[in-house]
Design a protein around this motif. Structure first.
Motif, PDB file in Angstrom:
ATOM      1  N   VAL A  52      13.749 -48.386  16.997  1.00 33.09           N
ATOM      2  CA  VAL A  52      14.358 -47.629  15.872  1.00 33.09           C
ATOM      3  C   VAL A  52      15.590 -46.947  16.386  1.00 33.09           C
ATOM      4  CG1 VAL A  52      14.034 -45.725  14.343  1.00 33.09           C
ATOM      5  CG2 VAL A  52      12.311 -47.254  14.735  1.00 33.09           C
ATOM      6  N   LYS A  53      16.770 -46.862  15.732  1.00 30.90           N
ATOM      7  CA  LYS A  53      17.985 -46.544  16.370  1.00 30.90           C
ATOM      8  C   LYS A  53      18.108 -44.959  15.257  1.00 30.90           C
ATOM      9  CE  LYS A  53      20.258 -50.360  18.608  1.00 30.90           C
ATOM     10  NZ  LYS A  53      18.951 -51.251  18.396  1.00 30.90           N
ATOM     11  N   ILE A  54      19.082 -44.173  15.691  1.00 32.03           N
ATOM     12  CA  ILE A  54      19.463 -43.123  15.143  1.00 32.03           C
ATOM     13  C   ILE A  54      20.874 -43.193  14.632  1.00 32.03           C
ATOM     14  CG2 ILE A  54      19.743 -40.394  15.014  1.00 32.03           C
ATOM     15  CD1 ILE A  54      17.595 -40.536  17.178  1.00 32.03           C
ATOM     16  N   VAL A  55      21.224 -43.378  13.414  1.00 35.68           N
ATOM     17  CA  VAL A  55      22.553 -44.031  13.141  1.00 35.68           C
ATOM     18  C   VAL A  55      23.289 -42.805  12.511  1.00 35.68           C
ATOM     19  CG1 VAL A  55      23.821 -45.588  11.471  1.00 35.68           C
ATOM     20  CG2 VAL A  55      21.640 -46.305  12.774  1.00 35.68           C
ATOM     21  N   TYR A  56      24.540 -42.573  12.933  1.00 37.06           N
ATOM     22  CA  TYR A  56      25.370 -41.350  12.269  1.00 37.06           C
ATOM     23  C   TYR A  56      26.799 -42.069  11.939  1.00 37.06           C
ATOM     24  CZ  TYR A  56      27.435 -41.694  16.872  1.00 37.06           C
ATOM     25  OH  TYR A  56      28.029 -42.170  18.140  1.00 37.06           O
ATOM     26  N   PRO A  57      27.459 -41.133  11.083  1.00 39.10           N
ATOM     27  CA  PRO A  57      28.836 -41.385  10.461  1.00 39.10           C
ATOM     28  C   PRO A  57      29.670 -41.744  11.678  1.00 39.10           C
ATOM     29  CG  PRO A  57      27.832 -39.865   9.103  1.00 39.10           C
ATOM     30  CD  PRO A  57      26.928 -39.978  10.322  1.00 39.10           C
ATOM     31  N   ARG A  65      26.581 -35.333  17.863  1.00 39.78           N
ATOM     32  CA  ARG A  65      25.697 -34.257  18.492  1.00 39.78           C
ATOM     33  C   ARG A  65      24.402 -34.314  17.896  1.00 39.78           C
ATOM     34  NH1 ARG A  65      30.434 -31.157  18.685  1.00 39.78           N
ATOM     35  NH2 ARG A  65      29.575 -30.082  17.186  1.00 39.78           N
ATOM     36  N   ASN A  66      24.387 -34.283  16.416  1.00 36.61           N
ATOM     37  CA  ASN A  66      23.043 -34.159  15.614  1.00 36.61           C
ATOM     38  C   ASN A  66      22.267 -35.501  15.980  1.00 36.61           C
ATOM     39  OD1 ASN A  66      23.773 -31.864  14.074  1.00 36.61           O
ATOM     40  ND2 ASN A  66      24.138 -33.044  12.401  1.00 36.61           N
ATOM     41  N   ALA A  67      22.714 -36.674  16.060  1.00 39.61           N
ATOM     42  CA  ALA A  67      21.750 -37.799  16.417  1.00 39.61           C
ATOM     43  C   ALA A  67      21.264 -37.689  17.787  1.00 39.61           C
ATOM     44  CB  ALA A  67      22.739 -39.131  16.311  1.00 39.61           C
ATOM     45  N   GLU A  68      22.017 -37.236  18.708  1.00 33.16           N
ATOM     46  CA  GLU A  68      21.698 -37.140  20.181  1.00 33.16           C
ATOM     47  C   GLU A  68      20.552 -35.948  20.427  1.00 33.16           C
ATOM     48  OE1 GLU A  68      25.227 -36.331  22.403  1.00 33.16           O
ATOM     49  OE2 GLU A  68      25.940 -38.419  22.561  1.00 33.16           O
ATOM     50  N   ALA A 122      24.007 -31.568   2.947  1.00 32.95           N
ATOM     51  CA  ALA A 122      25.537 -31.144   2.120  1.00 32.95           C
ATOM     52  C   ALA A 122      26.530 -30.951   3.522  1.00 32.95           C
ATOM     53  CB  ALA A 122      25.259 -29.854   1.232  1.00 32.95           C
ATOM     54  N   SER A 123      26.034 -30.586   4.611  1.00 39.34           N
ATOM     55  CA  SER A 123      26.858 -30.465   5.794  1.00 39.34           C
ATOM     56  C   SER A 123      26.429 -30.904   6.858  1.00 39.34           C
ATOM     57  CB  SER A 123      27.297 -28.825   5.763  1.00 39.34           C
ATOM     58  OG  SER A 123      26.038 -28.232   6.076  1.00 39.34           O
ATOM     59  N   GLU A 124      27.067 -30.890   8.062  1.00 39.19           N
ATOM     60  CA  GLU A 124      26.466 -31.149   9.276  1.00 39.19           C
ATOM     61  C   GLU A 124      25.047 -30.202   9.527  1.00 39.19           C
ATOM     62  OE1 GLU A 124      30.686 -32.806   9.277  1.00 39.19           O
ATOM     63  OE2 GLU A 124      29.548 -30.967   8.990  1.00 39.19           O
ATOM     64  N   ALA A 125      25.407 -29.113   9.181  1.00 42.75           N
ATOM     65  CA  ALA A 125      24.286 -28.047   9.472  1.00 42.75           C
ATOM     66  C   ALA A 125      23.115 -28.358   8.864  1.00 42.75           C
ATOM     67  CB  ALA A 125      24.675 -26.743   9.055  1.00 42.75           C
ATOM     68  N   GLY A 126      23.176 -28.831   7.456  1.00 43.31           N
ATOM     69  CA  GLY A 126      22.199 -29.239   6.615  1.00 43.31           C
ATOM     70  C   GLY A 126      21.488 -30.302   7.114  1.00 43.31           C
ATOM     71  N   VAL A 127      22.126 -31.338   7.846  1.00 44.16           N
ATOM     72  CA  VAL A 127      21.451 -32.563   8.501  1.00 44.16           C
ATOM     73  C   VAL A 127      20.764 -32.034   9.657  1.00 44.16           C
ATOM     74  CG1 VAL A 127      21.930 -34.618   9.589  1.00 44.16           C
ATOM     75  CG2 VAL A 127      23.154 -33.998   7.578  1.00 44.16           C
ATOM     76  N   PHE A 128      21.207 -31.034  10.155  1.00 41.57           N
ATOM     77  CA  PHE A 128      20.490 -30.465  11.599  1.00 41.57           C
ATOM     78  C   PHE A 128      19.438 -30.151  11.008  1.00 41.57           C
ATOM     79  CE2 PHE A 128      19.954 -27.037  14.622  1.00 41.57           C
ATOM     80  CZ  PHE A 128      20.016 -27.856  15.741  1.00 41.57           C
ATOM     81  N   TYR A 129      19.110 -29.000  10.113  1.00 40.66           N
ATOM     82  CA  TYR A 129      17.896 -28.558   9.918  1.00 40.66           C
ATOM     83  C   TYR A 129      16.987 -29.659   8.944  1.00 40.66           C
ATOM     84  CZ  TYR A 129      20.559 -24.175  10.058  1.00 40.66           C
ATOM     85  OH  TYR A 129      21.297 -23.239  10.389  1.00 40.66           O
ATOM     86  N   GLY A 130      17.503 -30.936   8.438  1.00 35.22           N
ATOM     87  CA  GLY A 130      16.545 -31.844   8.197  1.00 35.22           C
ATOM     88  C   GLY A 130      15.893 -32.429   9.264  1.00 35.22           C
ATOM     89  N   ILE A 131      16.721 -32.535  10.630  1.00 35.91           N
ATOM     90  CA  ILE A 131      16.153 -32.930  11.886  1.00 35.91           C
ATOM     91  C   ILE A 131      15.102 -32.005  12.468  1.00 35.91           C
ATOM     92  CG2 ILE A 131      17.001 -33.028  14.137  1.00 35.91           C
ATOM     93  CD1 ILE A 131      19.605 -34.172  13.250  1.00 35.91           C
ATOM     94  N   GLN A 132      15.334 -30.818  11.878  1.00 35.63           N
ATOM     95  CA  GLN A 132      14.416 -29.783  12.541  1.00 35.63           C
ATOM     96  C   GLN A 132      13.019 -30.086  11.947  1.00 35.63           C
ATOM     97  OE1 GLN A 132      14.968 -27.920  15.226  1.00 35.63           O
ATOM     98  NE2 GLN A 132      16.708 -28.839  15.468  1.00 35.63           N
ATOM     99  N   THR A 133      12.977 -30.412  10.684  1.00 40.42           N
ATOM    100  CA  THR A 133      11.906 -30.682   9.898  1.00 40.42           C
ATOM    101  C   THR A 133      11.318 -31.956  10.497  1.00 40.42           C
ATOM    102  OG1 THR A 133      12.490 -29.593   8.039  1.00 40.42           O
ATOM    103  CG2 THR A 133      10.919 -31.208   7.492  1.00 40.42           C
ATOM    104  N   LEU A 134      11.900 -33.086  10.475  1.00 41.11           N
ATOM    105  CA  LEU A 134      11.260 -34.231  11.005  1.00 41.11           C
ATOM    106  C   LEU A 134      10.877 -33.818  12.497  1.00 41.11           C
ATOM    107  CD1 LEU A 134      10.887 -37.256  10.756  1.00 41.11           C
ATOM    108  CD2 LEU A 134      13.099 -37.494  11.862  1.00 41.11           C
ATOM    109  N   ARG A 135      11.469 -33.485  13.346  1.00 42.13           N
ATOM    110  CA  ARG A 135      11.020 -32.810  14.530  1.00 42.13           C
ATOM    111  C   ARG A 135       9.792 -32.314  14.612  1.00 42.13           C
ATOM    112  NH1 ARG A 135      13.866 -28.028  18.186  1.00 42.13           N
ATOM    113  NH2 ARG A 135      12.852 -28.250  19.938  1.00 42.13           N
ATOM    114  N   LYS A 136       9.517 -31.371  13.799  1.00 42.42           N
ATOM    115  CA  LYS A 136       8.484 -30.355  13.814  1.00 42.42           C
ATOM    116  C   LYS A 136       7.319 -31.109  13.167  1.00 42.42           C
ATOM    117  CE  LYS A 136      10.921 -26.988  12.481  1.00 42.42           C
ATOM    118  NZ  LYS A 136      11.462 -25.723  12.047  1.00 42.42           N
ATOM    119  N   SER A 137       7.419 -32.350  12.484  1.00 41.65           N
ATOM    120  CA  SER A 137       6.498 -33.022  11.775  1.00 41.65           C
ATOM    121  C   SER A 137       5.786 -34.018  12.459  1.00 41.65           C
ATOM    122  CB  SER A 137       7.136 -33.726  10.346  1.00 41.65           C
ATOM    123  OG  SER A 137       7.854 -32.896   9.574  1.00 41.65           O
TER     124      SER A 137
END
Length: 774
Positions: A52-57, A65-68, A122-137
Motif C-alpha cells: 500500500v502506498k500513500i498518495v498525495y497531490p 509532508r502529510n504523507a511522510e 478542506a485544507s492541508e491541516a484538515g487532512v493532517f487531522y484526518g491522518i491523526q484519526t487514522l493513526r490513532k485507530s
C-alpha cells in the motif's frame, strides 16, 4: 459488517509493544478526541499490506509532508515501511486529497472501503487531522498488518483555538524538548503553542538591540528549593534561544499546523529584564534575576518614556521572529506598590488626568495605558494582542483578546464586552496542579488538585452568556507553569493523559462527551504514548475510591472502582494487598479504625496501592449540620467532610477540606445519645498567599436537647503575622468532662486580612477538616 473492537486492554508497563510476527490487527475508530460522526459501512475491509502506498497531490509540499508523517506513524505502529508518491490513484492505496469547504477549514473526511482509504480535507491541516484519526485507530503491534473496517468519518473541530501553554522561563527546555512538546500537541489535534519566554526568573529570547537581556537576564545565580523555603540550591541556572533557534521552532510547529504565539509578559514579571537594564525600573536597581517563585514587586516604570521605547523595540524583533496573528503581552500579576511611590509614574498619572474611582485605583488605570500602548503598536504592524484577564482592570484595550485564567469571570466579562476570549481557568486547566490526592508520592507541584475526571468535566461555554455572546469564546487552553517542573519527563507526566481530556474539550462537540466512554477509549491512545516513549501518568488505572459518611449506620461507606472493572483486592490492617486478598464488594462499610489498602490486579501488571487511614472518634459519621453555609466553591462533599474519619493533607483542594468565607465555621454534631466528652479538636490548612488564614478563636458549646446550649470552652486567637508559617494547624480544646448529646463548634474566620498582606482589609478563607470529639 465487521464489528469494532471495544475491548479495553489496559497496559501498565511503559514502552510496551507486542511482538507477534505477521499478526493481523483490527482498527478501532473509537479515538480521542471523539469525531463528530462515525458511520460503519458494509462495503468491504481494507488491509494495509506492505504494497500500500500513500498518495498525495503532485506539487503540494504540505501534502507531501502529510504523507511522510503518515508513513512514519504507520511504521511506528506496525514496523512496516510504507512508500509515499505523488499522484491521484487511490485504488489499493491511501489517498490524501483536498476538497472545498470554506466553513470548516480544519474539517476532514475519512473513508475506508475495499478499494482503499481516502482522507479528504478542506485544507492541508484538515487532512493532517484526518491522518491523526487514522493513526490513532491502528493498534500498535510490531510487525503487524492492520485491517481497516469500512467506515465514513466526518469531523471538524469545535473551537478554532486549541492551545497548550509552555513556560520555559522558570525552567529552560532544549530545542529538541520543545519539538517533542509540539509533536505531543499534534497527536492531540492542538494548533496553538502559547510560548511563555520571559518572566522574573529568566529572559529566554534573544533581542539583538538589547543583548544584556540574554547575557544577564537569562542567568540566575541560584534557585529556591521547594515552596520558597528560604533554602537555595547554590547552582547557577540559565539558557535562552537565539532568534534563529526560535525561527526553527516556529517552522517545525508550522509543518504540523501549529502556530507559535510568544508571550512577552509586561509590565509585571519583568525583574529579569530589569536586572539587565535597571534604568527601566522605578528605583533604578540594582536588580537580580529573581531566584524565588511568585510575583516580584519590581516592574517596568510606567512613567519612563524609555520603557515605551523598550516595549516597541522588543515587539519589533518579536514580530519578525514570530509570524503569528496574535502576540501575548501578559498584563497579569503586576503589583502597583512601586508605582504608588514613583515620581515618574505619579507624574504620568497627572499628565494623563487619571483619577481613582470606585472600580479601580489610578495605578490600575495606569497599567491600561501601558497595555494600550503595546496593543496600538501591534495593531499598527498588523498583529493582534492577547492579554491575561487582569487586562480588564482599568479598561480593556480596544481590540484585545482576553485569556481568562482566574476562573471564568474575566472571560465572561470580556465576552459581554464583545472581546474574543480564550478560556484557561486555573480551576480546570492548570496542569502544574497535582493530579492525585496522594501528594506525598507525587512529584512536587505548585498545589491544587486536578484529576483527569475534573479536567474532562469542563464546559467552556458559560450558561450565563447569551448565544451571541458565546460566539466570542474562540478557544480553550491548558497552562503548564514550570516552577516545580524542572525536567521534560516530569512535564510529560503532568501533561499526559490530562491532554486527552483537554483535547476532547477543545475538539469534540459537547453531546459527544461521556466520561465513561472516554475512559474506554483512553487505553488505545495510551498505546500511542508508549510507542512514542512518553512519560505519562497512570492514575487513571489506579483504584478510584469514594468515601461517604453514613449518619444512619454510623459507618464510612467505601465504593471502589477501576477504569476497566478489574478486580480490586484490599486489606484493612495495613498489610499490602495481593491477588489472594479479599475482592472489594460494591459497598464496604467501615465502623472502626483501620488502614485501607487497595490494588487493581491485572494480567498485564498491578496498579499502584491505594492507602487511606480511617480514624473513628465519638463524632465520626454522626449527624452534622452547618449553622452557617459552607463556601460553594470549596464545598466538596459538604459539611459531613468534617466528621467522615478522613484527614486532609497540606493540599486544600483535594476535597478533604471544606471552606468558610465571609462567615464562620459554626456546626452542630448530634452524638445521638448522652455521651461523656472532654476534648474537641480539628485542623486548619493555611496558605496565606491564597488568602487562606487560621481561625481567630474557638468556642465549644454543649446541649442536651439541641436547643439550649452551654459554653464549655472559649478562646480568642490573634491575627496571623507575616512570619507565621503556612501549612497545617492542629487545634485541640480540652475541658472538664461533661455528658451531652449535642456539640456545637464555632470558629471565626479572618474577617479583615492584616495590613502586611496584599489582600489587607478583605475577608480570608478558612479551610477546616476533621472534628474529633473524645
Amino acid at each position: 459488517m465487521r464489528k469494532l473492537l471495544k475491548t479495553v486492554a489496559v497496559v501498565i508497563t511503559t514502552g510496551w509493544l507486542c511482538s507477534c510476527s505477521g499478526e493481523k490487527t483490527e482498527a478501532n475508530y473509537q479515538v480521542i478526541p471523539a469525531p463528530q460522526e462515525i458511520v460503519m459501512a458494509a462495503n468491504g475491509d481494507f488491509t494495509l499490506g506492505s504494497g500500500v502506498k500513500i498518495v498525495y497531490p503532485e506539487g503540494n509540499e504540505a501534502m507531501r509532508r502529510n504523507a511522510e508523517y503518515l508513513a512514519e506513524y504507520l511504521q511506528k505502529a506496525t514496523g512496516k515501511v510504507y512508500q509515499t508518491m505523488a499522484g491521484t490513484e487511490g485504488k489499493g492505496n491511501i489517498l490524501l486529497q483536498l476538497v472545498a469547504d470554506a466553513e470548516k477549514p480544519e474539517g476532514y473526511q475519512l473513508k475506508v472501503n475495499g478499494d482503499g482509504v481516502v482522507i479528504s480535507g478542506a485544507s492541508e491541516a484538515g487532512v493532517f487531522y484526518g491522518i491523526q484519526t487514522l493513526r490513532k485507530s491502528i493498534p500498535v503491534v510490531e510487525n503487524s498488518t492492520p485491517v481497516l473496517a469500512g467506515v465514513e468519518i466526518k469531523d471538524a473541530p469545535r473551537f478554532d483555538y486549541r492551545g497548550a501553554h509552555f513556560d520555559v522561563s522558570r525552567h529552560f527546555f532544549t530545542i529538541e524538548e520543545v519539538k517533542s512538546f509540539i509533536d505531543m500537541m499534534a497527536l492531540h489535534n492542538m494548533n496553538r503553542l502559547h510560548w511563555h519566554i520571559t518572566d522574573d526568573q529568566g529572559w529566554r529570547i534573544e533581542i539583538k538591540k538589547y543583548p544584556l537581556l540574554t547575557e544577564i537576564g537569562s542567568q540566575r545565580k541560584e534557585t529556591v528549593i521547594g515552596h520558597n523555603t528560604g533554602k537555595y540550591d547554590g547552582k547557577p541556572y540559565g539558557g535562552f534561544y537565539t532568534q534563529e533557534q526560535a525561527k526553527e521552532i516556529v517552522a517545525y510547529a508550522a509543518e504540523r499546523y501549529i502556530t507559535v504565539i510568544p508571550e512577552i509578559d509586561l509590565p509585571g514579571h519583568m525583574q529579569a529584564a530589569l536586572a539587565a537594564y535597571p534604568n527601566l525600573g522605578c528605583t533604578g536597581g540594582p536588580y537580580d534575576v529573581w531566584t524565588i517563585w511568585g510575583v516580584s514587586d519590581n516592574v517596568l516604570c510606567a512613567g519612563n518614556d524609555d520603557v515605551l521605547t523598550f516595549i516597541d523595540d522588543v515587539l519589533t524583533e518579536i514580530i519578525d521572529i514570530f509570524p503569528s496573528e496574535y502576540i501575548h503581552i501578559g498584563g497579569d500579576e503586576c503589583p502597583k506598590v512601586k508605582w504608588q511611590t514613583c515620581p515618574k509614574c505619579q507624574a504620568r498619572i497627572k499628565e494623563l488626568g487619571i483619577k481613582s474611582d470606585d472600580k479601580h485605583s489610578k495605578e490600575e488605570y495606569l497599567q491600561s495605558f501601558i497595555i494600550n500602548h503595546g496593543e496600538k503598536f501591534l495593531n499598527a504592524h498588523g498583529r493582534q494582542m492577547i492579554g491575561w484577564d487582569e487586562t480588564l482592570e482599568g479598561g480593556l484595550a480596544p481590540n484585545a483578546t482576553v485569556m481568562s485564567w482566574r476562573g471564568e469571570g474575566g472571560g465572561i466579562e470580556a465576552a459581554k464586552q464583545h472581546h474574543d476570549v480564550i478560556m484557561t481557568p486555573n480551576t480546570y486547566l492548570y496542569f502544574d496542579y497535582y493530579q492525585s490526592k496522594d501528594t506525598e508520592n507525587e512529584p512536587e507541584a505548585i498545589g491544587g488538585y486536578l484529576p483527569v475526571e475534573r479536567v474532562y468535566s469542563y464546559e467552556p461555554m458559560p450558561r450565563s452568556l447569551t448565544p451571541e455572546e458565546q460566539k466570542y469564546i474562540i478557544g480553550v487552553q491548558a497552562n503548564h507553569w514550570t516552577e516545580y517542573i524542572p525536567t521534560f519527563a516530569q512535564l510529560q507526566y503532568m501533561c499526559l493523559p490530562r491532554w486527552a481530556a483537554l483535547c476532547e474539550i477543545q475538539w469534540s462537540q459537547p453531546e459527544k462527551k461521556n466520561y465513561q466512554d472516554f475512559l474506554a477509549r483512553l487505553p488505545q491512545l495510551i498505546k500511542s504514548y508508549q510507542a512514542e516513549g512518553y512519560n505519562y501518568a497512570k492514575h487513571v488505572f489506579d483504584v478510584t475510591v469514594d468515601f461517604q459518611s453514613n449518619a444512619e449506620t454510623g459507618a464510612v461507606d467505601v465504593r471502589m472502582k477501576t477504569i476497566d472493572n478489574a478486580p480490586i483486592h484490599y486489606t484493612l490492617d495495613g498489610a499490602e494487598p495481593t491477588a489472594a486478598s479479599p475482592v472489594a464488594e460494591e459497598v464496604l462499610s467501615i465502623k472502626e479504625n483501620c488502614t485501607l489498602k487497595a490494588m487493581a490486579v491485572r494480567p498485564e501488571g498491578n496498579s499502584r496501592v491505594f492507602t487511606e487511614k480511617i480514624n473513628f472518634s465519638k463524632s465520626t459519621c454522626k449527624p452534622i449540620v452547618a449553622n452557617q453555609p459552607v463556601n460553594k466553591q470549596y464545598e466538596f462533599n459538604g459539611v459531613s467532610t468534617l466528621n467522615d474519619g478522613l484527614k486532609g493533607n497540606g493540599n486544600y483542594k483535594t476535597g478533604r477540606w471544606i471552606a468558610f468565607y465571609r462567615n464562620d465555621m459554626d456546626v452542630t454534631i448530634d452524638l445521638q445519645q448522652p455521651t461523656e466528652i472532654s476534648s474537641v479538636s480539628f485542623s486548619t490548612c493555611v496558605e496565606k498567599g491564597d488568602w487562606i488564614f487560621d481561625v481567630r478563636g474557638v468556642t465549644i458549646e454543649v446541649s442536651e436537647d439541641g436547643d439550649k446550649f452551654t459554653q464549655v470552652f472559649s478562646e480568642e486567637y490573634p491575627a496571623m503575622a507575616e512570619t507565621d508559617r503556612n501549612g497545617l494547624y492542629e487545634h485541640k480544646q480540652t475541658f472538664d468532662p461533661v455528658t451531652t448529646r449535642y456539640v456545637r463548634v464555632l470558629a471565626p474566620s479572618e474577617h479583615s486580612i492584616p495590613a502586611w498582606h496584599g489582600g489587607k482589609g478583605n475577608f480570608g478563607f478558612l479551610f477546616v477538616d476533621e472534628i474529633v470529639i473524645e
